[in-house]
Write an enzyme that holds these catalytic residues in place. Sequence first.
Site, PDB file in Angstrom:
ATOM      1  CE  LYS A  71      20.351  27.460 -15.101  1.00  0.00           C
ATOM      2  NZ  LYS A  71      19.047  28.114 -15.289  1.00  0.00           N
ATOM      3  CG  ASP A 106      16.511  27.930 -12.391  1.00  0.00           C
ATOM      4  OD1 ASP A 106      15.306  28.005 -12.126  1.00  0.00           O
ATOM      5  OD2 ASP A 106      17.057  28.606 -13.283  1.00  0.00           O
ATOM      6  CD  GLN A 153      17.505  18.204 -12.897  1.00  0.00           C
ATOM      7  OE1 GLN A 153      18.103  17.447 -12.133  1.00  0.00           O
ATOM      8  NE2 GLN A 153      18.132  19.079 -13.654  1.00  0.00           N
ATOM      9  NE  ARG A 213      10.610  26.381 -12.276  1.00  0.00           N
ATOM     10  CZ  ARG A 213      11.757  27.071 -12.218  1.00  0.00           C
ATOM     11  NH1 ARG A 213      12.908  26.517 -12.536  1.00  0.00           N
ATOM     12  NH2 ARG A 213      11.760  28.324 -11.822  1.00  0.00           N
ATOM     13  CE  LYS A 271       8.403  15.589 -20.548  1.00  0.00           C
ATOM     14  NZ  LYS A 271       8.171  15.240 -21.962  1.00  0.00           N
ATOM     15  N   GLY A 272      14.014  17.676 -16.844  1.00  0.00           N
ATOM     16  CA  GLY A 272      15.466  17.678 -16.637  1.00  0.00           C
ATOM     17  C   GLY A 272      16.165  17.996 -17.946  1.00  0.00           C
ATOM     18  CB  ALA A 273      17.537  21.034 -19.159  1.00  0.00           C
ATOM     19  CG  HIS A 298       7.360  23.823 -23.169  1.00  0.00           C
ATOM     20  ND1 HIS A 298       8.636  23.464 -22.801  1.00  0.00           N
ATOM     21  CD2 HIS A 298       7.198  25.102 -22.806  1.00  0.00           C
ATOM     22  CE1 HIS A 298       9.222  24.499 -22.237  1.00  0.00           C
ATOM     23  NE2 HIS A 298       8.387  25.493 -22.215  1.00  0.00           N
ATOM     24  NE  ARG A 341      20.251  24.403 -19.489  1.00  0.00           N
ATOM     25  CZ  ARG A 341      21.169  25.264 -19.102  1.00  0.00           C
ATOM     26  NH1 ARG A 341      22.456  24.984 -19.233  1.00  0.00           N
ATOM     27  NH2 ARG A 341      20.830  26.422 -18.576  1.00  0.00           N
TER      28      ARG A 341
HETATM   29  C1  LIG Z   1       9.444  26.944 -16.385  1.00  0.00           C
HETATM   30  C2  LIG Z   1      10.539  25.966 -16.634  1.00  0.00           C
HETATM   31  C3  LIG Z   1      11.655  25.968 -15.821  1.00  0.00           C
HETATM   32  C4  LIG Z   1      12.653  25.006 -16.006  1.00  0.00           C
HETATM   33  N1  LIG Z   1      13.679  24.918 -15.109  1.00  0.00           N
HETATM   34  C5  LIG Z   1      14.560  23.906 -15.203  1.00  0.00           C
HETATM   35  C6  LIG Z   1      15.542  23.675 -14.195  1.00  0.00           C
HETATM   36  O1  LIG Z   1      15.624  24.397 -13.194  1.00  0.00           O
HETATM   37  N2  LIG Z   1      16.405  22.641 -14.367  1.00  0.00           N
HETATM   38  C7  LIG Z   1      16.333  21.799 -15.465  1.00  0.00           C
HETATM   39  O2  LIG Z   1      17.110  20.849 -15.556  1.00  0.00           O
HETATM   40  N3  LIG Z   1      15.423  22.006 -16.440  1.00  0.00           N
HETATM   41  C8  LIG Z   1      14.543  23.030 -16.330  1.00  0.00           C
HETATM   42  N4  LIG Z   1      13.602  23.196 -17.319  1.00  0.00           N
HETATM   43  C9  LIG Z   1      13.728  22.454 -18.596  1.00  0.00           C
HETATM   44  C10 LIG Z   1      13.089  21.090 -18.513  1.00  0.00           C
HETATM   45  O3  LIG Z   1      13.857  20.226 -17.702  1.00  0.00           O
HETATM   46  C11 LIG Z   1      12.975  20.449 -19.915  1.00  0.00           C
HETATM   47  O4  LIG Z   1      14.267  20.289 -20.435  1.00  0.00           O
HETATM   48  C12 LIG Z   1      12.165  21.269 -20.900  1.00  0.00           C
HETATM   49  O5  LIG Z   1      11.046  21.859 -20.301  1.00  0.00           O
HETATM   50  C13 LIG Z   1      11.683  20.347 -22.049  1.00  0.00           C
HETATM   51  O6  LIG Z   1      10.818  19.372 -21.567  1.00  0.00           O
HETATM   52  P1  LIG Z   1       9.236  19.460 -21.831  1.00  0.00           P
HETATM   53  O7  LIG Z   1       8.562  18.760 -20.696  1.00  0.00           O
HETATM   54  O8  LIG Z   1       8.843  20.890 -21.979  1.00  0.00           O
HETATM   55  O9  LIG Z   1       8.918  18.727 -23.164  1.00  0.00           O
HETATM   56  P2  LIG Z   1       9.827  17.845 -24.160  1.00  0.00           P
HETATM   57  O10 LIG Z   1       9.947  16.457 -23.643  1.00  0.00           O
HETATM   58  O11 LIG Z   1      11.072  18.577 -24.555  1.00  0.00           O
HETATM   59  O12 LIG Z   1       8.889  17.868 -25.401  1.00  0.00           O
HETATM   60  C14 LIG Z   1       7.714  17.079 -25.410  1.00  0.00           C
HETATM   61  C15 LIG Z   1       6.730  17.673 -26.371  1.00  0.00           C
HETATM   62  O13 LIG Z   1       6.403  19.018 -25.966  1.00  0.00           O
HETATM   63  C16 LIG Z   1       6.119  19.782 -27.116  1.00  0.00           C
HETATM   64  N5  LIG Z   1       7.072  20.887 -27.241  1.00  0.00           N
HETATM   65  C17 LIG Z   1       8.243  21.025 -26.604  1.00  0.00           C
HETATM   66  N6  LIG Z   1       8.863  22.149 -27.023  1.00  0.00           N
HETATM   67  C18 LIG Z   1       8.058  22.713 -27.934  1.00  0.00           C
HETATM   68  C19 LIG Z   1       8.137  23.868 -28.743  1.00  0.00           C
HETATM   69  N7  LIG Z   1       9.214  24.642 -28.763  1.00  0.00           N
HETATM   70  N8  LIG Z   1       7.115  24.151 -29.576  1.00  0.00           N
HETATM   71  C20 LIG Z   1       6.032  23.323 -29.649  1.00  0.00           C
HETATM   72  N9  LIG Z   1       5.916  22.204 -28.915  1.00  0.00           N
HETATM   73  C21 LIG Z   1       6.900  21.903 -28.073  1.00  0.00           C
HETATM   74  C22 LIG Z   1       6.245  18.865 -28.296  1.00  0.00           C
HETATM   75  O14 LIG Z   1       5.005  18.256 -28.539  1.00  0.00           O
HETATM   76  C23 LIG Z   1       7.228  17.827 -27.784  1.00  0.00           C
HETATM   77  O15 LIG Z   1       7.188  16.628 -28.482  1.00  0.00           O
HETATM   78  C24 LIG Z   1      12.578  24.120 -17.113  1.00  0.00           C
HETATM   79  C25 LIG Z   1      11.448  24.128 -17.952  1.00  0.00           C
HETATM   80  C26 LIG Z   1      10.437  25.006 -17.709  1.00  0.00           C
HETATM   81  C27 LIG Z   1       9.225  24.972 -18.597  1.00  0.00           C
END
Ligand SMILES: Cc1cc2nc3c(=O)[nH]c(=O)nc-3n(C[C@H](O)[C@H](O)[C@H](O)COP(=O)(O)OP(=O)(O)OC[C@H]3O[C@@H](n4cnc5c(N)ncnc54)[C@H](O)[C@@H]3O)c2cc1C
Length: 317
Positions: free
Chosen positions: A100, A143, A172, A193, A196-198, A236, A297
């Site tokens: 970061k 990141d 994102q 990478r 979705k965006g955190a 995920h 987050r």
């Molecule tokens: C490798 C990696 C690097 C990242 N780097 C950044 C970055 O640099 N900047 C940034 O802004 N964000 C980053 N993120 C975070 C990202 O932006 C999302 O906020 C985060 O991944 C949640 O989105 P999602 O697509 O996983 O699913 P979400 O929309 O959160 O969840 C959708 C579905 O996924 C499943 N799910 C999610 N979490 C779980 C769990 N704990 N257990 C079981 N099922 C689950 C569920 O079915 C849920 O309904 C990163 C994420 C990953 C995986």
Amino acid sequence: MFLLRKPILALSGSSAVRGAVSSAPLTRSVVDRFIPGETTADAVAAVSTLRAKGLQVTLDHLGEDTADRATADANVQAYLDVIAGLSTAGQVAGSEVSVKLSAVGQALIAAPDLPGGGNAYALSGACRIADAAYAAGARMTLDIEDHTTIDQTLEVLFDLRRTHPDVGVAIQAMLLRTPNDLAELTGPGSRVRLVKGAYDEPADVAFTDPDQIDLAYVRAMKLLMYGKGYPMIGSHDPRMVAIADKIASDASRSPDRWEHQMLFGIRPDEQERLVSAGKTVRVYVPYGADWYGYFTRRLAERPANLLFFLRSLATRG
Ligand SMILES: Cc1cc2nc3c(=O)[nH]c(=O)nc-3n(C[C@H](O)[C@H](O)[C@H](O)COP(=O)(O)OP(=O)(O)OC[C@H]3O[C@@H](n4cnc5c(N)ncnc54)[C@H](O)[C@@H]3O)c2cc1C
């Protein structure tokens, strides 16, 4: 429950809440689910365990919004230490570090003895990390943080790519600017990478509706999979994971030409299932003492994570 996301993300900036949560005796056991430890040795041990299961890794030394040069320098040194630790453990080749820019000084204010300001400082720290990573046989990805930092982060990325063309960047899907950014980031060898965006972003710069974010994610996946770079699908979400597999197959991408990425401790069974199915899966492994921003987050993103945290405070506190 999605409605809770905004207030939780807002709390992540409160120093009073940070103090209370960080010092609650049971927070630690919950944090351990998402973070394998605080030291370089903890990080290297986690990498060895994951790689023994066929998973790849990207290591994040926790830290963000660094306000002074000493902390920025210490964060750079932490990366140099972990790269050395991975080398000693025979785990460096194919590993990655995630950086970061705000951890290595991007937010520092320009001063007479810092004429280039925070971005120049962050570039020089990131350069030292990239030099060490690529010399050792590892790689590096930047990141991405909140929308106000993106222009500067891409500036640093393009500078770094002059000497290390392989440096990757997170993008994102929720941001309205992303299709334009991807137009510049889908060239040969470009590692991106997609997440979705955190961060809690305003509606004038980002989609805020979860369905719209998912649609934007799929559109961005298509741009990456049909582009000439190396897509890293960071999600995920079972639907996004399945759609990624389908688009990759339609675009004739073999598993060595793209990868899934997931966070440490989130859906570990799914991570292993994908490996058994022949996919490349990289786990993002955060480690270090400055875990609060990362942890909040993760709580904001998923109701079950928040309930798990509250339940453990209620039953054991
Ligand atoms: C490798 C990696 C690097 C990242 N780097 C950044 C970055 O640099 N900047 C940034 O802004 N964000 C980053 N993120 C975070 C990202 O932006 C999302 O906020 C985060 O991944 C949640 O989105 P999602 O697509 O996983 O699913 P979400 O929309 O959160 O969840 C959708 C579905 O996924 C499943 N799910 C999610 N979490 C779980 C769990 N704990 N257990 C079981 N099922 C689950 C569920 O079915 C849920 O309904 C990163 C994420 C990953 C995986």
